[in-house]
Design a protein around this motif. Structure first.
Motif, PDB file in Angstrom:
ATOM      1  N   GLU A 224       0.823  -1.218   0.000  1.00 32.60           N
ATOM      2  CA  GLU A 224       0.000   0.000   0.000  1.00 32.60           C
ATOM      3  C   GLU A 224       0.854   1.263   0.000  1.00 32.60           C
ATOM      4  N   THR A 225       2.029   1.194   0.627  1.00 33.75           N
ATOM      5  CA  THR A 225       2.927   2.350   0.641  1.00 33.75           C
ATOM      6  C   THR A 225       3.566   2.540  -0.732  1.00 33.75           C
ATOM      7  N   ALA A 226       4.076   1.455  -1.301  1.00 28.00           N
ATOM      8  CA  ALA A 226       4.672   1.537  -2.638  1.00 28.00           C
ATOM      9  C   ALA A 226       3.651   2.039  -3.656  1.00 28.00           C
ATOM     10  N   GLY A 227       2.391   1.665  -3.457  1.00 30.49           N
ATOM     11  CA  GLY A 227       1.340   2.087  -4.386  1.00 30.49           C
ATOM     12  C   GLY A 227       1.073   3.574  -4.378  1.00 30.49           C
ATOM     13  N   CYS A 228       1.549   4.274  -3.373  1.00 28.20           N
ATOM     14  CA  CYS A 228       1.358   5.731  -3.301  1.00 28.20           C
ATOM     15  C   CYS A 228       2.386   6.488  -4.150  1.00 28.20           C
ATOM     16  N   ALA A 229       3.456   5.810  -4.539  1.00 32.91           N
ATOM     17  CA  ALA A 229       4.536   6.477  -5.270  1.00 32.91           C
ATOM     18  C   ALA A 229       4.121   6.806  -6.698  1.00 32.91           C
ATOM     19  N   ASP A 230       4.798   7.811  -7.249  1.00 27.00           N
ATOM     20  CA  ASP A 230       4.569   8.173  -8.651  1.00 27.00           C
ATOM     21  C   ASP A 230       5.247   7.188  -9.594  1.00 27.00           C
ATOM     22  N   ALA A 231       6.328   6.558  -9.128  1.00 33.01           N
ATOM     23  CA  ALA A 231       7.032   5.576  -9.958  1.00 33.01           C
ATOM     24  C   ALA A 231       7.835   4.649  -9.062  1.00 33.01           C
ATOM     25  N   LEU A 232       8.008   3.412  -9.530  1.00 30.45           N
ATOM     26  CA  LEU A 232       8.878   2.455  -8.857  1.00 30.45           C
ATOM     27  C   LEU A 232      10.225   2.451  -9.564  1.00 30.45           C
ATOM     28  N   ILE A 233      11.297   2.446  -8.785  1.00 27.98           N
ATOM     29  CA  ILE A 233      12.633   2.461  -9.370  1.00 27.98           C
ATOM     30  C   ILE A 233      13.466   1.337  -8.769  1.00 27.98           C
ATOM     31  N   GLY A 234      14.327   0.751  -9.589  1.00 21.43           N
ATOM     32  CA  GLY A 234      15.177  -0.334  -9.133  1.00 21.43           C
ATOM     33  C   GLY A 234      16.644   0.038  -9.179  1.00 21.43           C
ATOM     34  N   ILE A 235      17.448  -0.734  -8.474  1.00 22.77           N
ATOM     35  CA  ILE A 235      18.900  -0.581  -8.491  1.00 22.77           C
ATOM     36  C   ILE A 235      19.474  -1.876  -9.047  1.00 22.77           C
ATOM     37  N   PRO A 236      20.241  -1.819 -10.131  1.00 23.78           N
ATOM     38  CA  PRO A 236      20.752  -3.051 -10.742  1.00 23.78           C
ATOM     39  C   PRO A 236      21.692  -3.792  -9.798  1.00 23.78           C
ATOM     40  N   MET A 237      21.582  -5.122  -9.791  1.00 26.95           N
ATOM     41  CA  MET A 237      22.415  -5.957  -8.924  1.00 26.95           C
ATOM     42  C   MET A 237      22.841  -7.209  -9.678  1.00 26.95           C
ATOM     43  N   GLU A 238      24.083  -7.607  -9.484  1.00 27.89           N
ATOM     44  CA  GLU A 238      24.599  -8.829 -10.095  1.00 27.89           C
ATOM     45  C   GLU A 238      24.656  -9.945  -9.052  1.00 27.89           C
ATOM     46  N   GLY A 239      25.017 -11.124  -9.502  1.00 27.04           N
ATOM     47  CA  GLY A 239      25.177 -12.239  -8.589  1.00 27.04           C
ATOM     48  C   GLY A 239      23.855 -12.708  -8.008  1.00 27.04           C
ATOM     49  N   LYS A 240      23.928 -13.238  -6.795  1.00 30.89           N
ATOM     50  CA  LYS A 240      22.742 -13.779  -6.133  1.00 30.89           C
ATOM     51  C   LYS A 240      22.167 -12.834  -5.086  1.00 30.89           C
ATOM     52  N   VAL A 241      22.651 -11.604  -5.064  1.00 35.26           N
ATOM     53  CA  VAL A 241      22.161 -10.616  -4.104  1.00 35.26           C
ATOM     54  C   VAL A 241      20.705 -10.287  -4.414  1.00 35.26           C
ATOM     55  N   GLU A 242      19.844 -10.347  -3.398  1.00 32.29           N
ATOM     56  CA  GLU A 242      18.425 -10.073  -3.599  1.00 32.29           C
ATOM     57  C   GLU A 242      18.055  -8.633  -3.294  1.00 32.29           C
ATOM     58  N   SER A 243      18.815  -7.987  -2.430  1.00 33.43           N
ATOM     59  CA  SER A 243      18.519  -6.602  -2.078  1.00 33.43           C
ATOM     60  C   SER A 243      19.758  -5.958  -1.486  1.00 33.43           C
ATOM     61  N   LEU A 244      19.726  -4.633  -1.382  1.00 34.12           N
ATOM     62  CA  LEU A 244      20.831  -3.881  -0.800  1.00 34.12           C
ATOM     63  C   LEU A 244      20.464  -3.404   0.598  1.00 34.12           C
ATOM     64  N   ASN A 245      21.479  -3.176   1.395  1.00 33.20           N
ATOM     65  CA  ASN A 245      21.300  -2.519   2.681  1.00 33.20           C
ATOM     66  C   ASN A 245      20.531  -1.215   2.480  1.00 33.20           C
ATOM     67  N   ALA A 246      19.603  -0.916   3.398  1.00 30.58           N
ATOM     68  CA  ALA A 246      18.747   0.265   3.247  1.00 30.58           C
ATOM     69  C   ALA A 246      19.564   1.559   3.175  1.00 30.58           C
ATOM     70  N   ALA A 247      20.633   1.639   3.955  1.00 32.52           N
ATOM     71  CA  ALA A 247      21.459   2.843   3.927  1.00 32.52           C
ATOM     72  C   ALA A 247      22.208   2.962   2.610  1.00 32.52           C
ATOM     73  N   VAL A 248      22.664   1.830   2.071  1.00 33.34           N
ATOM     74  CA  VAL A 248      23.360   1.844   0.784  1.00 33.34           C
ATOM     75  C   VAL A 248      22.400   2.269  -0.325  1.00 33.34           C
ATOM     76  N   ALA A 249      21.206   1.683  -0.350  1.00 32.89           N
ATOM     77  CA  ALA A 249      20.212   2.045  -1.364  1.00 32.89           C
ATOM     78  C   ALA A 249      19.863   3.524  -1.284  1.00 32.89           C
ATOM     79  N   SER A 250      19.657   4.026  -0.073  1.00 33.81           N
ATOM     80  CA  SER A 250      19.340   5.452   0.103  1.00 33.81           C
ATOM     81  C   SER A 250      20.471   6.326  -0.415  1.00 33.81           C
ATOM     82  N   SER A 251      21.702   5.923  -0.150  1.00 36.22           N
ATOM     83  CA  SER A 251      22.862   6.703  -0.589  1.00 36.22           C
ATOM     84  C   SER A 251      22.948   6.773  -2.112  1.00 36.22           C
ATOM     85  N   ILE A 252      22.725   5.637  -2.768  1.00 35.76           N
ATOM     86  CA  ILE A 252      22.775   5.609  -4.229  1.00 35.76           C
ATOM     87  C   ILE A 252      21.747   6.565  -4.819  1.00 35.76           C
TER      88      ILE A 252
END
Length: 263
Positions: A224-252
């Motif tokens: 429901e929170t994501a649905g409020c956004a104007d757009a969804l954006i992703g960060i490209p990742m290689e390997g088997k990593v499923e997600s980034l640390n929240a602080a790292v994602a925010s920094s990028i």
């Protein structure tokens, strides 16, 4: 000089370090170390505690500021017990909490190029403090957090902000969706970091009023929170990593906005 762990002031400090309820009740928090003391606005400092063995050094460094404040000298062994760090720096202070509302935050920034970071249920105090530090460095105008986000006045969070907590406006909200809508009504485009995004973050223009929405370390954003956004954006990742640390994602994301605005 305070020489007993049973001293009322020492008990107050340890309670503030360990309990959010106590921090909220007294509207105070503990800032430990020379840097956090030096950067704290003098008018917000309630009291300063200095280890006996560090007294000369602290007055040599910060004498002008200390002269106008209420200070207590504490025996070294007692100071070590009241400190939250493994290697105490010899000084800590009690600081009055800041209170902001969204209207104040919006009034204090540009209507054309404001930048915000919105956080849902971030749990790790170190992550939260790092996000504050990065937000200041990237020129963000405010941090808006869900009520279930970690306490910004947690000692670990405070240390991780490296002073940014004194300068970056922030607030907690029981209804993050409403805060998002208010930002949108004021011309802010909201981008949600989301694993289901079709486009990567560098596909968008962040030179206008922008807010980045980042979710919980383990579960990401609520649907429901994501649905409020104007757009969804992703960060490209290689390997088997499923997600980034929240602080790292925010920094990028914050630094992409900063990069675009510097061009």
């Amino acid at each position: 000089m305070i020489t007993s762990l049973h001293n009322k002031s020492i008990k107050e400090v340890t309670a503030l370090l360990g309990k959010k309820k106590e921090r909220d009740k007294r509207s105070l928090f503990v800032a430990e170390g020379g840097k956090m003391f030096c950067e704290a606005p003098a008018e917000q400092i309630s009291r300063v505690y200095i280890a006996q063995g560090a007294e000369k050094e602290m007055y040599a460094r910060y004498g002008d500021k200390l002269a106008a404040l209420s200070c207590e000298i504490v025996a070294d062994d007692v100071f070590a017990k009241m400190s939250d760090t493994v290697t105490p720096q010899g000084i800590l202070c009690l600081v009055r909490q800041q209170r902001y509302n969204i209207e104040e935050i919006l009034r204090g920034c540009s209507k054309e190029r404001a930048l915000f970071i919105l956080l849902e249920d971030i749990q790790d105090p170190g992550n939260l403090g790092t996000i504050f530090r990065t937000a200041e460095a990237a020129g963000a105008n405010g941090v808006i957090m869900s009520s279930r986000t970690a306490d910004v006045y947690n000692p670990k969070t405070i240390r991780s902000t490296m002073g940014a907590v004194y300068r970056v406006p922030f607030l907690y909200t029981e209804d993050l969706s409403s805060a998002i809508r208010m930002l949108q009504e004021n011309g802010t485009f909201v981008y949600a970091a989301h694993l289901g995004a079709k486009d990567f973050y560098d596909a968008y223009d962040y030179q206008k009023c922008t807010a980045f929405l980042v979710g919980n370390e383990a579960n990401g954003l609520r649907d429901e929170t994501a649905g409020c956004a104007d757009a969804l954006i992703g960060i490209p990742m290689e390997g088997k990593v499923e997600s980034l640390n929240a602080a790292v994602a925010s920094s990028i994301l914050l630094y992409e906005a900063y990069r675009q605005r510097r061009c």
